[in-house]
Design a protein around this motif. Sequence first.
Motif, PDB file in Angstrom:
ATOM      1  N   LEU A  34       0.813  -1.211   0.000  1.00  0.00           N
ATOM      2  CA  LEU A  34       0.000   0.000   0.000  1.00  0.00           C
ATOM      3  C   LEU A  34       0.851   1.269   0.000  1.00  0.00           C
ATOM      4  O   LEU A  34       0.470   2.289  -0.556  1.00  0.00           O
ATOM      5  CB  LEU A  34      -0.928   0.003   1.219  1.00  0.00           C
ATOM      6  N   LEU A  35       2.010   1.198   0.638  1.00  0.00           N
ATOM      7  CA  LEU A  35       2.866   2.386   0.667  1.00  0.00           C
ATOM      8  C   LEU A  35       3.723   2.428  -0.592  1.00  0.00           C
ATOM      9  O   LEU A  35       4.311   1.431  -0.994  1.00  0.00           O
ATOM     10  CB  LEU A  35       3.773   2.357   1.893  1.00  0.00           C
ATOM     11  N   ASP A  67       7.335   7.167  -0.733  1.00  0.00           N
ATOM     12  CA  ASP A  67       6.804   7.511   0.590  1.00  0.00           C
ATOM     13  C   ASP A  67       7.537   6.726   1.675  1.00  0.00           C
ATOM     14  O   ASP A  67       7.835   7.249   2.741  1.00  0.00           O
ATOM     15  CB  ASP A  67       5.299   7.223   0.658  1.00  0.00           C
ATOM     16  N   TYR A  78      10.768   8.368   2.393  1.00  0.00           N
ATOM     17  CA  TYR A  78      10.558   9.594   3.161  1.00  0.00           C
ATOM     18  C   TYR A  78      10.296   9.273   4.637  1.00  0.00           C
ATOM     19  O   TYR A  78      10.880   9.874   5.540  1.00  0.00           O
ATOM     20  CB  TYR A  78       9.389  10.389   2.556  1.00  0.00           C
ATOM     21  N   ILE A  79       9.420   8.278   4.870  1.00  0.00           N
ATOM     22  CA  ILE A  79       9.054   7.935   6.252  1.00  0.00           C
ATOM     23  C   ILE A  79      10.255   7.347   7.000  1.00  0.00           C
ATOM     24  O   ILE A  79      10.492   7.662   8.161  1.00  0.00           O
ATOM     25  CB  ILE A  79       7.872   6.934   6.259  1.00  0.00           C
ATOM     26  N   LEU A 130      12.445  10.142   7.959  1.00  0.00           N
ATOM     27  CA  LEU A 130      11.768  10.928   8.988  1.00  0.00           C
ATOM     28  C   LEU A 130      11.908  10.228  10.345  1.00  0.00           C
ATOM     29  O   LEU A 130      12.308  10.833  11.339  1.00  0.00           O
ATOM     30  CB  LEU A 130      10.281  11.061   8.618  1.00  0.00           C
ATOM     31  N   TYR A 152      -6.735  -4.326   5.180  1.00  0.00           N
ATOM     32  CA  TYR A 152      -5.956  -3.168   4.712  1.00  0.00           C
ATOM     33  C   TYR A 152      -5.365  -2.403   5.889  1.00  0.00           C
ATOM     34  O   TYR A 152      -4.249  -1.903   5.829  1.00  0.00           O
ATOM     35  CB  TYR A 152      -6.829  -2.245   3.850  1.00  0.00           C
ATOM     36  N   ILE A 202      -1.341  -1.798   6.220  1.00  0.00           N
ATOM     37  CA  ILE A 202      -0.699  -0.474   6.305  1.00  0.00           C
ATOM     38  C   ILE A 202       0.216  -0.414   7.525  1.00  0.00           C
ATOM     39  O   ILE A 202       1.348   0.050   7.443  1.00  0.00           O
ATOM     40  CB  ILE A 202      -1.762   0.652   6.426  1.00  0.00           C
ATOM     41  N   SER A 211      -5.992   5.965   7.056  1.00  0.00           N
ATOM     42  CA  SER A 211      -5.440   6.164   5.714  1.00  0.00           C
ATOM     43  C   SER A 211      -5.871   7.517   5.182  1.00  0.00           C
ATOM     44  O   SER A 211      -6.397   8.338   5.908  1.00  0.00           O
ATOM     45  CB  SER A 211      -5.902   5.040   4.789  1.00  0.00           C
ATOM     46  N   GLY A 212      -5.646   7.731   3.895  1.00  0.00           N
ATOM     47  CA  GLY A 212      -5.960   9.036   3.313  1.00  0.00           C
ATOM     48  C   GLY A 212      -5.188  10.111   4.056  1.00  0.00           C
ATOM     49  O   GLY A 212      -4.010   9.949   4.355  1.00  0.00           O
ATOM     50  N   HIS A 213      -5.889  11.182   4.409  1.00  0.00           N
ATOM     51  CA  HIS A 213      -5.217  12.275   5.105  1.00  0.00           C
ATOM     52  C   HIS A 213      -4.831  11.910   6.530  1.00  0.00           C
ATOM     53  O   HIS A 213      -3.946  12.527   7.111  1.00  0.00           O
ATOM     54  CB  HIS A 213      -6.107  13.505   5.099  1.00  0.00           C
ATOM     55  N   PHE A 224      -3.335   9.355   7.585  1.00  0.00           N
ATOM     56  CA  PHE A 224      -2.051   8.681   7.694  1.00  0.00           C
ATOM     57  C   PHE A 224      -0.986   9.638   8.243  1.00  0.00           C
ATOM     58  O   PHE A 224      -0.136   9.260   9.040  1.00  0.00           O
ATOM     59  CB  PHE A 224      -1.629   8.118   6.339  1.00  0.00           C
ATOM     60  N   SER A 225      -1.078  10.894   7.826  1.00  0.00           N
ATOM     61  CA  SER A 225      -0.094  11.860   8.327  1.00  0.00           C
ATOM     62  C   SER A 225      -0.319  12.146   9.810  1.00  0.00           C
ATOM     63  O   SER A 225       0.628  12.443  10.540  1.00  0.00           O
ATOM     64  CB  SER A 225      -0.102  13.146   7.494  1.00  0.00           C
ATOM     65  N   LEU A 267       1.604   9.389  11.574  1.00  0.00           N
ATOM     66  CA  LEU A 267       3.055   9.626  11.564  1.00  0.00           C
ATOM     67  C   LEU A 267       3.444  10.624  12.653  1.00  0.00           C
ATOM     68  O   LEU A 267       4.389  10.409  13.412  1.00  0.00           O
ATOM     69  CB  LEU A 267       3.506  10.177  10.199  1.00  0.00           C
TER      70      LEU A 267
END
Lengths: 329, 227
Positions: free
Chosen positions: B4-5, B9, B12-13, B16, B49, B53, B105-107, B109-110, B113
């Motif tokens: 899924l990722l 990304d 990046y993660i 981070l 799912y 994730i 998920s979608g927004h 997910f941030s 993090l």
Amino acid sequence: MEEFTNIFVGEETVKADSKIIYDIAIIGAGPGGLTAGIYAGRSRLKTLIFERLSPGGQIAVSDQVDNYPGFPEGISGKELTDRMEKQAVRFGAEIVPDEVRKIKKEGNLFELETASSGIVKSKAVIIATGADPVKLPVPEEEKFRGRGISYCATCDAAFFKDKTVAVVGGGDTAIADAIYLTKFAKEVIVVHRRDQLRAVKALQEEAFENPKIKFQWNSVSEHVIGENKVEGLEVKNVKTGEKVLLKVDGIFVAIGTVPNSNIVKGLVELNEKGFIKTNQNRETSVKGLFAVGDVRDTPLRQVVTAAGDGAIAEFSAENYIKNLEYIER
Amino acid sequence: MEKLLKEKDEKYIKDLFSSKLESEVELVLFLQSEGGDKVTKFNSQYLPYTEEILKELVSLSDKLTLTVYKDDKEKEEEYGVEQISALFVEGKNTNKNVIYYGIPSGHEFSSLLEDIIDASRGTTELSDKTKAELKRITSPTEILVFVTPSCPYCPRAVRTAHQMAMENNNIKGVMIEANEFPEWSQKYSVYAVPKVVINDNVQFEGALPEDAYLENVLKGAGKIILE
């Protein structure tokens, strides 16, 4: 499946430093502000971008953007602004999740009063605060806002699965929303005060071909009916005066925008509708203070024009800073 | 299942996490088999799912672990699980009180993090004033934040609730993915997101700045607002 496995990672945010003087403070991380951020970062200017909600601005809630050059298949508004955000961060712009509440100019420095970063100082400021949707002009708006009246189709469409909804408006946003809503709702009624749409022809054609979309022409909203949530929208035909009650469960509103210019009210010149007046350099009536995108007095409000504004404003701001330093020397 | 990722990304993660994480963070995920008492007919399809994730996410740092409890009544009770899936972010400054019901998920997910980073460092970026005011809350207070993954204004509302929970463990910060839990959403008449409900008695719609958000939380917790 794709709807909920679509993952947005976002960019890292930072805190503003109230002890240093920034070169450029940009207020708002929509396409205008982010483009200014890209240019400022590449010029190696110490740059902050304030964002009170979520980077991307209004276009981030558009399911499909088909008129931004370079994306022949179209691109979602969020994906597009995510890319702009990454680009700005790549060149060194810092995104601060905070709200600027007031702007003051003290000598040659701007002082920004923020909600949680204290006072932040900068040499130049670019206002990219955008605009908010105009509220549905009915007496019951406040009562039903969030109870069936919505201003964000991508956020709230899922609550109206197999229901009937109205979309009020006839411009690009309204018609794009109506098309998006047909993925969820069983019927979408577009309520428009004229007998033809203002939206771009390509969107019109798509809407007219969609069997789920109906039109209520020459009609304005008068009342929202319901107990605890929206159950109907009463509209009046502006030609005949006839009133009709549309049985709908949701009302999506896209009848224009109001500029977010409150933070500069009394400081810079605004037009009669509250949009910020600028010259061709995107400079406002206050030296060193620039405005871009939807908050600006401009004939066209699009991603591409906001991005263009951002580039010009940054260029002008940079010249202004150079000039300032020259005089100081 | 396909990954899924996306690769970029993941990179990046990874970077981070390697620069930001300090102490270990445990993600505790509750699942049930189909037909379980806390699964809705709307969300059983989401569960694989959600697990996928999180598996991919924890593989990106050796400071992260994922614990999955499936059909485990005892653990559900211990954590106070109300619906499935339930995800708890357990770190330095949390105590079973930073919660996601439904897929992050979608927004959102941030949000996850950022939560992981805060829980690992034991800090939040709430203002000093907010932190001080939150100390006044001494009884259990629950902040429910209803979201949809496609809502860009929602993560801020979720994050504020979770940060408040990290600052004061009397507070439970709860994200609820409205699509997966339509009955829960209906109970609070959710037709627009974000919608925030505090202790069942104060609610507001839309994204509010930190100070106005705080005011509502204090009100919901029965505190008088001091000027």
